[in-house]
Scaffold this motif. Sequence first.
Motif, PDB file in Angstrom:
ATOM      1  N   GLU A 106       0.702  -1.211  -0.024  1.00  0.00           N
ATOM      2  CA  GLU A 106       0.071  -0.086   0.102  1.00  0.00           C
ATOM      3  C   GLU A 106       0.812   1.054  -0.046  1.00  0.00           C
ATOM      4  N   TYR A 107       2.242   1.077   0.193  1.00  0.00           N
ATOM      5  CA  TYR A 107       2.932   2.329   0.101  1.00  0.00           C
ATOM      6  C   TYR A 107       3.882   2.470  -1.107  1.00  0.00           C
ATOM      7  N   PRO A 108       3.821   3.560  -1.468  1.00  0.00           N
ATOM      8  CA  PRO A 108       4.628   4.066  -2.914  1.00  0.00           C
ATOM      9  C   PRO A 108       5.928   3.690  -2.622  1.00  0.00           C
ATOM     10  N   GLY A 109       6.428   3.806  -4.108  1.00  0.00           N
ATOM     11  CA  GLY A 109       8.191   3.782  -4.263  1.00  0.00           C
ATOM     12  C   GLY A 109       8.399   2.374  -4.338  1.00  0.00           C
ATOM     13  N   HIS A 110       9.776   2.141  -4.068  1.00  0.00           N
ATOM     14  CA  HIS A 110      10.165   0.722  -4.310  1.00  0.00           C
ATOM     15  C   HIS A 110       9.731  -0.281  -3.222  1.00  0.00           C
ATOM     16  N   ILE A 111       9.744   0.528  -2.268  1.00  0.00           N
ATOM     17  CA  ILE A 111       9.416  -0.416  -1.060  1.00  0.00           C
ATOM     18  C   ILE A 111       8.233  -1.212  -1.268  1.00  0.00           C
ATOM     19  N   GLY A 112       7.172  -0.695  -2.016  1.00  0.00           N
ATOM     20  CA  GLY A 112       5.929  -1.037  -2.189  1.00  0.00           C
ATOM     21  C   GLY A 112       5.871  -2.183  -3.329  1.00  0.00           C
ATOM     22  N   ARG A 113       6.918  -2.458  -3.667  1.00  0.00           N
ATOM     23  CA  ARG A 113       7.002  -3.736  -4.718  1.00  0.00           C
ATOM     24  C   ARG A 113       7.047  -4.940  -3.813  1.00  0.00           C
ATOM     25  N   TYR A 114       7.308  -5.105  -2.719  1.00  0.00           N
ATOM     26  CA  TYR A 114       7.345  -6.315  -1.960  1.00  0.00           C
ATOM     27  C   TYR A 114       6.214  -6.762  -1.063  1.00  0.00           C
TER      28      TYR A 114
END
Length: 674
Positions: A106-114
């Motif tokens: 639910e979080y944006p950016g690269h972290i949201g890929r996982y």
Amino acid sequence: MHIEEWDEEFLSKLDPKEYVRMLKKAKVKSAMVYANSHVGYCYWPTKTGCMHRGLKGRDFLGEVIELCHKEGIDVIVYYSLIFNNWAYENYPEWRMVDINGKTSREYPGHIGRYGVCCPNSPGYRKFVVSQIRELCENYDFEGMFFDMTFWPMVCYCKACRSRYKKETGQDIPTIIDWEDPNWNLFQRKREEWLLEFAALVTSTVKRIKPEVTVEHQYSTIAAPWIFGVTERLAEYCDYVGGDFYGGILEQSFACKLYYNLTPHKPFEYMTSICFPNLTDHTTVKPEELIEARAFMTLAHQGAFLIIDAIDPVGTLDEKRYEMIGRIYEKLSKYEKFLGGELCQDVAIYFSFNSKFSFAEKGKRPPARIFANVRLPHVEAALGATEALRKSHIPFGVISRRNLDELSRFNVLILPNVLYLSDEEVKAIREYVIRGGNVYASKFTLKSIAKILGANYIGETKENFTYITPTSKGEAILKGVTKRYPLSIPESQVLVEFTSGDVEVLATLTLPYTDPADARKFASIHSNPPGIETSYPALIRKRLGKGTIIWCSAPIEAYAVRYIKHRTVFVNIIRSLVKVPLSFEADAPACVEITLFHDPEMKRYIINVVNFQSEIGEPNVPVDNVVVRVRVNGRPLRVLLLPSEEELPFKATKKYVIIRVPRVKTFRMLALDYQ
């Protein structure tokens, strides 16, 4: 091979024969082959999950295993735990939930890929077990590597909340406070639950394939408390290892901790072929850098694994494998000479329960995964590592798993250890009474106050302070004076001693004003020393046959950046050494030396690594390195390996003195005696 499948081209060109041809070109002895990935798709015709559609039903894993075995290559099957996007998307009830009620994607950016799944979720646990069983029952392989065995966030999902309530009768706390029993209980439960999950995974493999080795991702040894990883994870590994992307200091520390942590040797050190890490797909590390990392691993008798990221379509860059082959060929020439035990006169004690900060008090747990927090104990342990390795003092890094081995070490370093259990304190006290010598810094005092006969008062409000030597401490703090004391860019611990058998080697000095006061200062750019106090800053206490030196600040933490602080710290350690070191050396700081002793073979192995650049610039060769080895017998000969050419040496009553031939990257020497 963490590849998505939304493009029909993805993995369409993945060829098992070409894949194994690259492995042969790289001269690998064992290959880690993906069964799944963080994306979650499987690379075998699974009945329990979802196969990557780019393979069009082809059993990539099975074909690679068969081809590898034909070529004499062992196979380690890779499986991603907790990080599984397919499971996350298809089973929302398996997801980890953060303190804000959000899940990872639910979080944006690269972290949201996982997409991360909770090991406490019954459905996810059953899924993992079914996948492992399917792999073990259908394929023959030598080992399994389980990636991501850690908590990437503090989970507040329904499964975690209900389990904590059931086991403790309390609600999961939402405010960090390391002096709150409920918060500490919650952290211990998180560690306990993770270990239980690791035990479930390992036992599932062992029940079906008892001969197969199991390894869990362990690069998290120095990761924050959030990850929930302790020294006990090693209990569910046949050997320990993990992937790292930092500098030489990180590698030196990790190799030494792994050496003393692993149930069976060798441990494994992994890093990427891409520079600086896995985030860059096309930039390759210079050969000189990979070679230096490989030989640093060999110098600790570890196994070296290099990670290459496959192209999304499934192709590989042949030049990379040719380069790896050249490096592995060089390594292989030294393997037959490995053996013996690492000589460790000094031990840095690493506390897996001290990977937090008291400054977190009152804060809410971080919401995002991979959150960073400052770790004072880790900083101090790394600083001690830097000081000892650059000063060529034989040392190792140990943990709670090594408590019953403390008598092996001449000096034990407790670098700003924030928490020690009663068991640890008892072992340390007995070690000192029997003749051991301890250096401890700052908050370690909270745990060993009774041993020292001290009362903890608190901390200075000033966050920039000084240490001023007394007449008794002038030798240790050589170059530091009353007028120009040693600067400490943080607070110091305030303490009073109740016993009279303490030697005060230095006292606390404060700046003229509080550095936090913007309106009142002595010098606009700095905080010069101005207020002397009687608070002890460095003390020495005799206890039984041993000695303890405690410092109110972690001098060692600044050894990475300040030569003066490194020098003072090394002076303290040398003052505690009561017998000749296993070796001494005249060598520049860019050279790291390790020594192994094999009493059965009556041989010492000396490793010399020249590691100058962390971006891979070619080393400037080093001449005139002199190593002095303390030998338990009469020296017979010194051999330059792998050629076994004899080298001249000089024997004195104390040491065998050897001049090492020019070191470009690595030298290995053998010293035989009778």
